[in-house]
Design an enzyme around this catalytic site. Structure first.
Site, PDB file in Angstrom:
ATOM      1  N   CYS A  40       0.852  -1.192   0.000  1.00 20.28           N
ATOM      2  CA  CYS A  40       0.000   0.000   0.000  1.00 20.28           C
ATOM      3  C   CYS A  40       0.887   1.241   0.000  1.00 20.28           C
ATOM      4  CB  CYS A  40      -0.885  -0.046   1.245  1.00 20.28           C
ATOM      5  SG  CYS A  40      -1.804   1.446   1.621  1.00 20.28           S
ATOM      6  N   HIS A  41       0.305   2.347  -0.423  1.00 23.77           N
ATOM      7  CA  HIS A  41       1.069   3.598  -0.436  1.00 23.77           C
ATOM      8  C   HIS A  41       1.582   3.960   0.966  1.00 23.77           C
ATOM      9  CE1 HIS A  41       1.880   7.362  -2.787  1.00 23.77           C
ATOM     10  NE2 HIS A  41       2.241   7.697  -1.565  1.00 23.77           N
ATOM     11  N   THR A  42       0.852   3.547   1.996  1.00 26.95           N
ATOM     12  CA  THR A  42       1.279   3.882   3.356  1.00 26.95           C
ATOM     13  C   THR A  42       2.608   3.200   3.704  1.00 26.95           C
ATOM     14  OG1 THR A  42      -1.046   4.100   3.934  1.00 26.95           O
ATOM     15  CG2 THR A  42       0.494   4.035   5.754  1.00 26.95           C
ATOM     16  N   HIS A  62       1.098  -4.195   5.867  1.00 27.87           N
ATOM     17  CA  HIS A  62      -0.113  -4.189   6.702  1.00 27.87           C
ATOM     18  C   HIS A  62      -1.338  -4.674   5.936  1.00 27.87           C
ATOM     19  CE1 HIS A  62      -0.088  -0.360   4.568  1.00 27.87           C
ATOM     20  NE2 HIS A  62      -1.405  -0.396   4.646  1.00 27.87           N
ATOM     21  N   GLU A  63      -1.130  -5.284   4.751  1.00 30.93           N
ATOM     22  CA  GLU A  63      -2.280  -5.674   3.923  1.00 30.93           C
ATOM     23  C   GLU A  63      -2.164  -7.172   3.632  1.00 30.93           C
ATOM     24  OE1 GLU A  63      -4.185  -2.565   0.853  1.00 30.93           O
ATOM     25  OE2 GLU A  63      -2.672  -3.792  -0.102  1.00 30.93           O
ATOM     26  N   CYS A  92     -10.592  -4.599  20.401  1.00 30.79           N
ATOM     27  CA  CYS A  92     -10.571  -5.364  21.661  1.00 30.79           C
ATOM     28  C   CYS A  92     -11.988  -5.616  22.162  1.00 30.79           C
ATOM     29  CB  CYS A  92      -9.745  -4.639  22.723  1.00 30.79           C
ATOM     30  SG  CYS A  92     -10.560  -3.207  23.465  1.00 30.79           S
ATOM     31  N   CYS A  95     -12.452  -1.511  25.213  1.00 29.40           N
ATOM     32  CA  CYS A  95     -11.967  -0.173  25.571  1.00 29.40           C
ATOM     33  C   CYS A  95     -13.068   0.864  25.338  1.00 29.40           C
ATOM     34  CB  CYS A  95     -10.697   0.173  24.783  1.00 29.40           C
ATOM     35  SG  CYS A  95     -10.983   0.579  23.049  1.00 29.40           S
ATOM     36  N   CYS A  98     -13.903   1.209  21.652  1.00 27.69           N
ATOM     37  CA  CYS A  98     -14.694   0.093  21.111  1.00 27.69           C
ATOM     38  C   CYS A  98     -16.136   0.159  21.612  1.00 27.69           C
ATOM     39  CB  CYS A  98     -14.082  -1.244  21.505  1.00 27.69           C
ATOM     40  SG  CYS A  98     -12.639  -1.706  20.521  1.00 27.69           S
ATOM     41  N   CYS A 106      -9.903   1.467  18.066  1.00 24.75           N
ATOM     42  CA  CYS A 106      -9.587   0.792  19.334  1.00 24.75           C
ATOM     43  C   CYS A 106      -8.233   1.289  19.839  1.00 24.75           C
ATOM     44  CB  CYS A 106      -9.527  -0.716  19.101  1.00 24.75           C
ATOM     45  SG  CYS A 106      -8.941  -1.661  20.508  1.00 24.75           S
ATOM     46  N   ARG A 110      -2.656   0.799  21.451  1.00 26.86           N
ATOM     47  CA  ARG A 110      -2.217   1.920  20.620  1.00 26.86           C
ATOM     48  C   ARG A 110      -0.781   2.368  20.951  1.00 26.86           C
ATOM     49  NH1 ARG A 110      -1.033   3.916  16.512  1.00 26.86           N
ATOM     50  NH2 ARG A 110      -0.591   6.101  16.525  1.00 26.86           N
ATOM     51  N   CYS A 169      -6.595  -3.552   3.963  1.00 29.30           N
ATOM     52  CA  CYS A 169      -6.424  -2.091   3.996  1.00 29.30           C
ATOM     53  C   CYS A 169      -7.206  -1.413   2.874  1.00 29.30           C
ATOM     54  CB  CYS A 169      -4.958  -1.675   3.949  1.00 29.30           C
ATOM     55  SG  CYS A 169      -4.794   0.135   4.044  1.00 29.30           S
ATOM     56  N   ARG A 364      -2.517  -2.464  -7.393  1.00 28.71           N
ATOM     57  CA  ARG A 364      -1.950  -3.167  -6.248  1.00 28.71           C
ATOM     58  C   ARG A 364      -1.024  -4.282  -6.755  1.00 28.71           C
ATOM     59  NH1 ARG A 364      -2.768   0.327  -2.996  1.00 28.71           N
ATOM     60  NH2 ARG A 364      -3.684   0.087  -0.934  1.00 28.71           N
TER      61      ARG A 364
HETATM   62  P1  NAD Z   1      -1.511   5.160  -4.790  1.00 32.86           P
HETATM   63  O1  NAD Z   1      -0.139   5.705  -4.850  1.00 32.86           O
HETATM   64  O2  NAD Z   1      -1.770   3.803  -5.336  1.00 32.86           O
HETATM   65  O3  NAD Z   1      -2.507   6.156  -5.556  1.00 32.86           O
HETATM   66  C1  NAD Z   1      -2.446   7.560  -5.472  1.00 32.86           C
HETATM   67  C2  NAD Z   1      -3.093   8.150  -6.733  1.00 32.86           C
HETATM   68  O4  NAD Z   1      -3.122   9.571  -6.591  1.00 32.86           O
HETATM   69  C3  NAD Z   1      -2.317   7.856  -8.016  1.00 32.86           C
HETATM   70  O5  NAD Z   1      -3.202   7.341  -9.001  1.00 32.86           O
HETATM   71  C4  NAD Z   1      -1.775   9.218  -8.420  1.00 32.86           C
HETATM   72  O6  NAD Z   1      -1.654   9.378  -9.828  1.00 32.86           O
HETATM   73  C5  NAD Z   1      -2.818  10.152  -7.846  1.00 32.86           C
HETATM   74  N1  NAD Z   1      -2.360  11.522  -7.630  1.00 32.86           N
HETATM   75  C6  NAD Z   1      -1.152  11.940  -7.166  1.00 32.86           C
HETATM   76  N2  NAD Z   1      -1.114  13.281  -7.101  1.00 32.86           N
HETATM   77  C7  NAD Z   1      -2.326  13.722  -7.527  1.00 32.86           C
HETATM   78  C8  NAD Z   1      -2.901  15.019  -7.688  1.00 32.86           C
HETATM   79  N3  NAD Z   1      -2.222  16.122  -7.386  1.00 32.86           N
HETATM   80  N4  NAD Z   1      -4.158  15.103  -8.154  1.00 32.86           N
HETATM   81  C9  NAD Z   1      -4.869  13.987  -8.466  1.00 32.86           C
HETATM   82  N5  NAD Z   1      -4.371  12.731  -8.325  1.00 32.86           N
HETATM   83  C10 NAD Z   1      -3.123  12.605  -7.864  1.00 32.86           C
HETATM   84  O7  NAD Z   1      -1.956   5.254  -3.259  1.00 32.86           O
HETATM   85  P2  NAD Z   1      -3.074   4.434  -2.442  1.00 32.86           P
HETATM   86  O8  NAD Z   1      -2.499   3.151  -1.966  1.00 32.86           O
HETATM   87  O9  NAD Z   1      -4.341   4.453  -3.192  1.00 32.86           O
HETATM   88  O10 NAD Z   1      -3.177   5.374  -1.135  1.00 32.86           O
HETATM   89  C11 NAD Z   1      -3.683   6.684  -1.256  1.00 32.86           C
HETATM   90  C12 NAD Z   1      -3.542   7.445   0.067  1.00 32.86           C
HETATM   91  O11 NAD Z   1      -4.366   6.867   1.062  1.00 32.86           O
HETATM   92  C13 NAD Z   1      -2.130   7.433   0.640  1.00 32.86           C
HETATM   93  O12 NAD Z   1      -1.884   8.703   1.230  1.00 32.86           O
HETATM   94  C14 NAD Z   1      -2.209   6.385   1.736  1.00 32.86           C
HETATM   95  O13 NAD Z   1      -1.238   6.583   2.734  1.00 32.86           O
HETATM   96  C15 NAD Z   1      -3.603   6.646   2.246  1.00 32.86           C
HETATM   97  N6  NAD Z   1      -4.250   5.579   2.999  1.00 32.86           N
HETATM   98  C16 NAD Z   1      -5.076   5.941   4.019  1.00 32.86           C
HETATM   99  C17 NAD Z   1      -5.776   4.995   4.730  1.00 32.86           C
HETATM  100  C18 NAD Z   1      -6.691   5.397   5.825  1.00 32.86           C
HETATM  101  O14 NAD Z   1      -7.163   4.512   6.554  1.00 32.86           O
HETATM  102  N7  NAD Z   1      -6.995   6.671   6.002  1.00 32.86           N
HETATM  103  C19 NAD Z   1      -5.621   3.645   4.402  1.00 32.86           C
HETATM  104  C20 NAD Z   1      -4.777   3.305   3.346  1.00 32.86           C
HETATM  105  C21 NAD Z   1      -4.108   4.278   2.635  1.00 32.86           C
HETATM  106  O1  DAO Z   2      -5.695   5.253  16.946  1.00 33.77           O
HETATM  107  O2  DAO Z   2      -4.538   7.050  17.047  1.00 33.77           O
HETATM  108  C1  DAO Z   2      -4.881   6.028  16.461  1.00 33.77           C
HETATM  109  C2  DAO Z   2      -4.212   5.752  15.127  1.00 33.77           C
HETATM  110  C3  DAO Z   2      -4.831   4.648  14.374  1.00 33.77           C
HETATM  111  C4  DAO Z   2      -4.089   4.414  13.120  1.00 33.77           C
HETATM  112  C5  DAO Z   2      -4.942   4.611  11.936  1.00 33.77           C
HETATM  113  C6  DAO Z   2      -4.106   4.810  10.746  1.00 33.77           C
HETATM  114  C7  DAO Z   2      -4.911   5.139   9.548  1.00 33.77           C
HETATM  115  C8  DAO Z   2      -4.176   5.881   8.523  1.00 33.77           C
HETATM  116  C9  DAO Z   2      -2.971   5.173   8.030  1.00 33.77           C
HETATM  117  C10 DAO Z   2      -3.214   4.409   6.826  1.00 33.77           C
HETATM  118  C11 DAO Z   2      -3.077   2.975   7.049  1.00 33.77           C
HETATM  119  C12 DAO Z   2      -2.668   2.148   5.990  1.00 33.77           C
HETATM  120 ZN    ZN Z   3      -2.760   0.610   3.534  1.00 32.54          ZN
HETATM  121 ZN    ZN Z   4     -10.803  -1.486  21.919  1.00 33.93          ZN
END
Ligand code: NAD
Ligand code: DAO
Ligand code: ZN
Ligand code: ZN
Length: 369
Positions: A40-42, A62-63, A92, A95, A98, A106, A110, A169, A364
């Site tokens: 994943c991008h993360t 993480h995936e 859990c 907490c 939860c 949760c 953490r 994820c 992916r």
């Molecule tokens: P990815 O790299 O596969 O996809 C990102 C996309 O954004 C690409 O297609 C890219 O071309 C596009 N992009 C880049 N700059 C851009 C712009 N200025 N305008 C429009 N499009 C643009 O990434 P992903 O795996 O899909 O993850 C995306 C984001 O989500 C990351 O920041 C990741 O860390 C985050 N994320 C968050 C959670 C959450 O729970 N909040 C979970 C997983 C991932």
């Molecule tokens: O409970 O304070 C907290 C943090 C929980 C972590 C959640 C992370 C979500 C965003 C990161 C992307 C994960 C791939």
């Molecule tokens: Zn992820």
């Molecule tokens: Zn919990």
């Protein structure tokens, strides 16, 4: 015992594949043999050094999807042979968070999870006696990993782990953001910024929610084909306009969309996503993770006039109680996963998966152990 793992020794350097030591699970822990893991991008974000919680050396990932190989004392909810998806957002069930009924965040483990450690404050990974840290409580880039029992979701054994690992994820996050966080209603208009694994899954979620119009936004036009396949109706490349992209979308939609989702991690785009929402009711959900220390901004009047800014982690999904049903929805054909897997490779080629992601060539990559 020994395990093969891709180790992140320091920020900004490729992962190295090596044999490391992994200790047996302690009380309340399980050892899982990973069958597959997505990238994943993360993971890339943390490896880049931008993640304030990034700790090195560590085993990222993480995936994942795997099989329980051993359980520690006191483990009752899973058994050897069960198929599981690791949860970076554990559950859990006890907490305050939860029990609130308001969040999936949760907090039971953490503090230690954020320090790259198991709940007892130590690591199960080491090399030559020196500890290697865990990552997000999951570390799926190791063939054998140890997780807290509350950080695994038991799933249907018939589900192919090399596909449903992505429900750990990206796909769940995108769909959950639409259904749980935004609660998009039938007929609503939606804009999706960024068409990686997350944004494409938001599109899937919007289709499930019966949105009337789904505007897909990306600077890489190659992403539009898959967005269309999944159900997007309109396609916008910000690089083709001189106007701010929020103005373009407001013009396209008679005043703005009902819901928007930022799936990139770009703070300027987060602003655009908010400001393309309709006055009076439009809601924008931040999913992308921005670089350390970055801040978002808009004119407060945007909120005074009814727009709402939210965020979501793992799509608001409670992993142990709700993720097994996402797997069932995949098995019934209601959630598309196979289409998201553009590349598969062995662990030894994991750095290629990062390259493909950075080059915008993959949705992916799945690592098969
Ligand atoms: P990815 O790299 O596969 O996809 C990102 C996309 O954004 C690409 O297609 C890219 O071309 C596009 N992009 C880049 N700059 C851009 C712009 N200025 N305008 C429009 N499009 C643009 O990434 P992903 O795996 O899909 O993850 C995306 C984001 O989500 C990351 O920041 C990741 O860390 C985050 N994320 C968050 C959670 C959450 O729970 N909040 C979970 C997983 C991932
Ligand atoms: O409970 O304070 C907290 C943090 C929980 C972590 C959640 C992370 C979500 C965003 C990161 C992307 C994960 C791939
Ligand atoms: Zn992820
Ligand atoms: Zn919990």
């Amino acid at each position: 015992m020994k395990t093969r793992a891709a180790v992140a020794w320091e920020a900004g350097k490729p992962l190295t594949i090596e044999e490391i030591d992994v200790a047996e699970p302690k009380a309340g822990e399980v050892m899982v043999r990973m069958v597959a893991t997505g990238v994943c991008h993360t993971d890339a974000y943390t490896l880049s050094g931008d993640d304030p919680e990034g700790i090195f050396p560590s085993v990222l990932g993480h995936e994942g999807g795997g099989v329980v190989e051993a359980v520690g004392p006191g483990v009752t909810s899973v058994a050897v042979g069960d198929h599981v998806i690791p949860l970076y957002t554990p559950e859990c069930g006890k907490c305050k968070f939860c029990l609130s009924g308001k969040t999936n965040l949760c907090q039971a483990i953490r503090a230690t999870q954020g320090q790259g450690l198991m709940p007892d404050g130590s690591s199960r990974f080491s090399k030559n006696g020196k500890p290697i840290f865990h990552y997000m409580g999951t570390s799926t880039f190791a063939e054998y990993t140890v997780l807290p029992e509350i950080a695994v979701a038991k799933i249907n054994k018939a589900a192919p782990l090399d596909k449903v690992c992505l429900l750990g994820c990206g796909i769940t996050t995108g769909i959950g953001a639409v259904l749980n966080t935004a609660k998009v209603e039938p007929g609503a208009t939606v804009a999706v910024f960024g068409l990686g694994g997350i944004g494409l899954s938001v599109i899937q979620g919007a289709v499930l929610a019966k949105a009337s119009r789904i505007i897909a936004v990306d600077i890489n036009t190659e992403k539009f084909e898959m967005a269309k396949l999944l159900g997007a109706t309109d396609f916008v490349n910000p690089s083709e306009y001189s106007d701010p992209i929020q103005n373009v979308i407001v013009d396209l939609t008679d005043g703005g969309v009902d819901y928007s989702f930022e799936c990139v991690g770009n703070t300027n785009l987060m602003r655009s996503a908010l400001e393309c929402c309709h006055k009076g009711w439009g809601e924008s959900v931040i999913i992308g993770v921005a670089g350390s220390g970055q801040e978002i901004s808009t004119r407060p009047f945007q909120l005074v006039t009814g727009r709402v800014w939210r965020g979501t982690a793992f799509g608001g999904v409670k992993g142990r109680t709700q993720l097994p049903d996402y797997v069932e929805q995949y098995m019934r054909g209601d959630i598309k996963v196979d289409e998201m897997v553009t590349h598969t490779m062995g662990l030894d080629k994991i750095n290629d998966a990062f390259d493909l992601m950075h080059e915008g060539k993959s949705i992916r990559s799945v690592i098969i152990y």
